[in-house]
Design an enzyme around this catalytic site. Structure first.
Site, PDB file in Angstrom:
ATOM      1  N   ASP A   8       8.487   5.315  10.154  1.00 48.39           N
ATOM      2  CA  ASP A   8       8.600   6.615   9.503  1.00 48.39           C
ATOM      3  C   ASP A   8       9.239   7.578  10.493  1.00 48.39           C
ATOM      4  O   ASP A   8       9.682   7.174  11.573  1.00 48.39           O
ATOM      5  CB  ASP A   8       7.241   7.101   8.968  1.00 48.39           C
ATOM      6  CG  ASP A   8       6.278   7.553  10.048  1.00 48.39           C
ATOM      7  OD1 ASP A   8       6.602   7.441  11.261  1.00 48.39           O
ATOM      8  OD2 ASP A   8       5.180   8.017   9.691  1.00 48.39           O
ATOM      9  N   HIS A   9       9.288   8.841  10.145  1.00 52.57           N
ATOM     10  CA  HIS A   9       9.928   9.841  10.999  1.00 52.57           C
ATOM     11  C   HIS A   9       9.280   9.934  12.381  1.00 52.57           C
ATOM     12  O   HIS A   9       9.951  10.234  13.356  1.00 52.57           O
ATOM     13  CB  HIS A   9       9.907  11.210  10.305  1.00 52.57           C
ATOM     14  CG  HIS A   9       8.542  11.628   9.858  1.00 52.57           C
ATOM     15  ND1 HIS A   9       7.961  11.121   8.711  1.00 52.57           N
ATOM     16  CD2 HIS A   9       7.625  12.464  10.393  1.00 52.57           C
ATOM     17  CE1 HIS A   9       6.757  11.635   8.560  1.00 52.57           C
ATOM     18  NE2 HIS A   9       6.519  12.457   9.586  1.00 52.57           N
ATOM     19  N   GLY A  66       3.541   7.272  13.680  1.00 52.54           N
ATOM     20  CA  GLY A  66       2.946   8.079  14.737  1.00 52.54           C
ATOM     21  C   GLY A  66       1.802   7.362  15.436  1.00 52.54           C
ATOM     22  O   GLY A  66       1.739   7.299  16.653  1.00 52.54           O
ATOM     23  N   THR A  67       0.881   6.795  14.643  1.00 59.19           N
ATOM     24  CA  THR A  67      -0.264   6.069  15.206  1.00 59.19           C
ATOM     25  C   THR A  67      -0.225   4.576  14.927  1.00 59.19           C
ATOM     26  O   THR A  67      -0.934   3.821  15.574  1.00 59.19           O
ATOM     27  CB  THR A  67      -1.591   6.599  14.627  1.00 59.19           C
ATOM     28  OG1 THR A  67      -1.601   6.348  13.217  1.00 59.19           O
ATOM     29  CG2 THR A  67      -1.785   8.067  14.931  1.00 59.19           C
ATOM     30  N   ILE A  69      -1.431   3.399  12.276  1.00 66.29           N
ATOM     31  CA  ILE A  69      -2.553   3.149  11.368  1.00 66.29           C
ATOM     32  C   ILE A  69      -2.109   3.080   9.913  1.00 66.29           C
ATOM     33  O   ILE A  69      -2.415   2.125   9.201  1.00 66.29           O
ATOM     34  CB  ILE A  69      -3.650   4.219  11.557  1.00 66.29           C
ATOM     35  CG1 ILE A  69      -4.235   4.125  12.967  1.00 66.29           C
ATOM     36  CG2 ILE A  69      -4.758   4.056  10.518  1.00 66.29           C
ATOM     37  CD1 ILE A  69      -5.111   5.310  13.355  1.00 66.29           C
ATOM     38  N   GLY A  70      -1.390   4.095   9.451  1.00 65.45           N
ATOM     39  CA  GLY A  70      -0.959   4.118   8.053  1.00 65.45           C
ATOM     40  C   GLY A  70      -0.082   2.936   7.703  1.00 65.45           C
ATOM     41  O   GLY A  70      -0.223   2.325   6.631  1.00 65.45           O
ATOM     42  N   MET A  71       0.825   2.600   8.604  1.00 63.83           N
ATOM     43  CA  MET A  71       1.705   1.449   8.368  1.00 63.83           C
ATOM     44  C   MET A  71       0.899   0.156   8.256  1.00 63.83           C
ATOM     45  O   MET A  71       1.142  -0.662   7.364  1.00 63.83           O
ATOM     46  CB  MET A  71       2.726   1.311   9.500  1.00 63.83           C
ATOM     47  CG  MET A  71       3.785   2.388   9.518  1.00 63.83           C
ATOM     48  SD  MET A  71       5.008   2.087   8.227  1.00 63.83           S
ATOM     49  CE  MET A  71       6.395   2.973   8.888  1.00 63.83           C
ATOM     50  N   ARG A 109       3.318   7.681  18.984  1.00 62.77           N
ATOM     51  CA  ARG A 109       2.669   8.806  19.655  1.00 62.77           C
ATOM     52  C   ARG A 109       1.475   8.341  20.488  1.00 62.77           C
ATOM     53  O   ARG A 109       0.801   9.161  21.106  1.00 62.77           O
ATOM     54  CB  ARG A 109       2.227   9.844  18.621  1.00 62.77           C
ATOM     55  CG  ARG A 109       3.412  10.464  17.898  1.00 62.77           C
ATOM     56  CD  ARG A 109       2.990  11.464  16.844  1.00 62.77           C
ATOM     57  NE  ARG A 109       4.168  11.977  16.155  1.00 62.77           N
ATOM     58  CZ  ARG A 109       4.222  12.233  14.857  1.00 62.77           C
ATOM     59  NH1 ARG A 109       3.164  12.035  14.097  1.00 62.77           N
ATOM     60  NH2 ARG A 109       5.328  12.696  14.309  1.00 62.77           N
ATOM     61  N   ARG A 133     -10.415 -23.970  14.381  1.00 64.29           N
ATOM     62  CA  ARG A 133     -11.268 -22.818  14.049  1.00 64.29           C
ATOM     63  C   ARG A 133     -10.440 -21.645  13.545  1.00 64.29           C
ATOM     64  O   ARG A 133     -10.861 -20.918  12.647  1.00 64.29           O
ATOM     65  CB  ARG A 133     -12.138 -22.431  15.227  1.00 64.29           C
ATOM     66  CG  ARG A 133     -11.394 -21.788  16.360  1.00 64.29           C
ATOM     67  CD  ARG A 133     -12.334 -21.389  17.492  1.00 64.29           C
ATOM     68  NE  ARG A 133     -11.609 -20.549  18.408  1.00 64.29           N
ATOM     69  CZ  ARG A 133     -11.612 -20.702  19.707  1.00 64.29           C
ATOM     70  NH1 ARG A 133     -12.306 -21.654  20.252  1.00 64.29           N
ATOM     71  NH2 ARG A 133     -10.928 -19.871  20.469  1.00 64.29           N
TER      72      ARG A 133
END
Length: 150
Positions: A8-9, A66-67, A69-71, A109, A133
């Site tokens: 993203d941006h 940025g983090t 997480i969203g992706m 970030r 396993r």
């Protein structure tokens, strides 16, 4: 190796660094955007990268926001995708060795370009162990996915 990559941006600048690395290592890649720092919605890009991996158009995927997480949350909604959010080299190796992660996500970030390239290198150059396993655990994950994706 064929790589699907997207950001993203917040991750577009780090994506450019990763693409230079991919080229230097002889990997093919398809860039799903973003192509500027103008705001975009990360789910739109993450799903395209995840679908490219799921459909066999790419061997692996790399997502950057940025983090991260969203992706990673978005990519993991696509059946068959195992996306790991990575911020260290050890986890990059382990997610390939133990989880056969087919997509990775990073936060631009959160980590700098030097570490990011080390993570990408570890992720791309480690194979799945195929240990019994680990295979059994992936089967369990696939069963959970089936149960909730009816």
């Amino acid at each position: 190796m064929k790589i699907a990559i997207g950001a993203d941006h917040g991750g577009v600048e780090l994506k450019a660094e990763v693409e230079k690395y991919l080229e230097s290592q002889g990997h093919e890649y398809r860039d799903f955007g973003a192509f500027s720092t103008a705001a975009v919605d990360y789910p739109d890009i993450a799903v395209q990268v995840a679908e490219a991996v799921k459909n066999g158009e790419a061997d692996r995927g790399i997502l950057i926001c940025g983090t991260g997480i969203g992706m990673s949350i978005t990519a993991n909604k696509v059946p068959g995708i195992r996306c790991a959010l990575l911020s260290d080299v050890y986890s990059a190796k382990c997610t390939r060795d133990h989880n056969d992660a087919n997509v990775m996500a990073m936060g631009a970030r959160v980590i700098g370009p030097g570490l990011a390239l080390e993570i990408v290198d570890a992720y791309l150059n480690k194979d799945f162990s195929n240990g019994e396993r680990h295979v059994n655990r992936l089967k369990k994950i696939a069963e959970i996915e089936k149960k909730y994706n009816k």
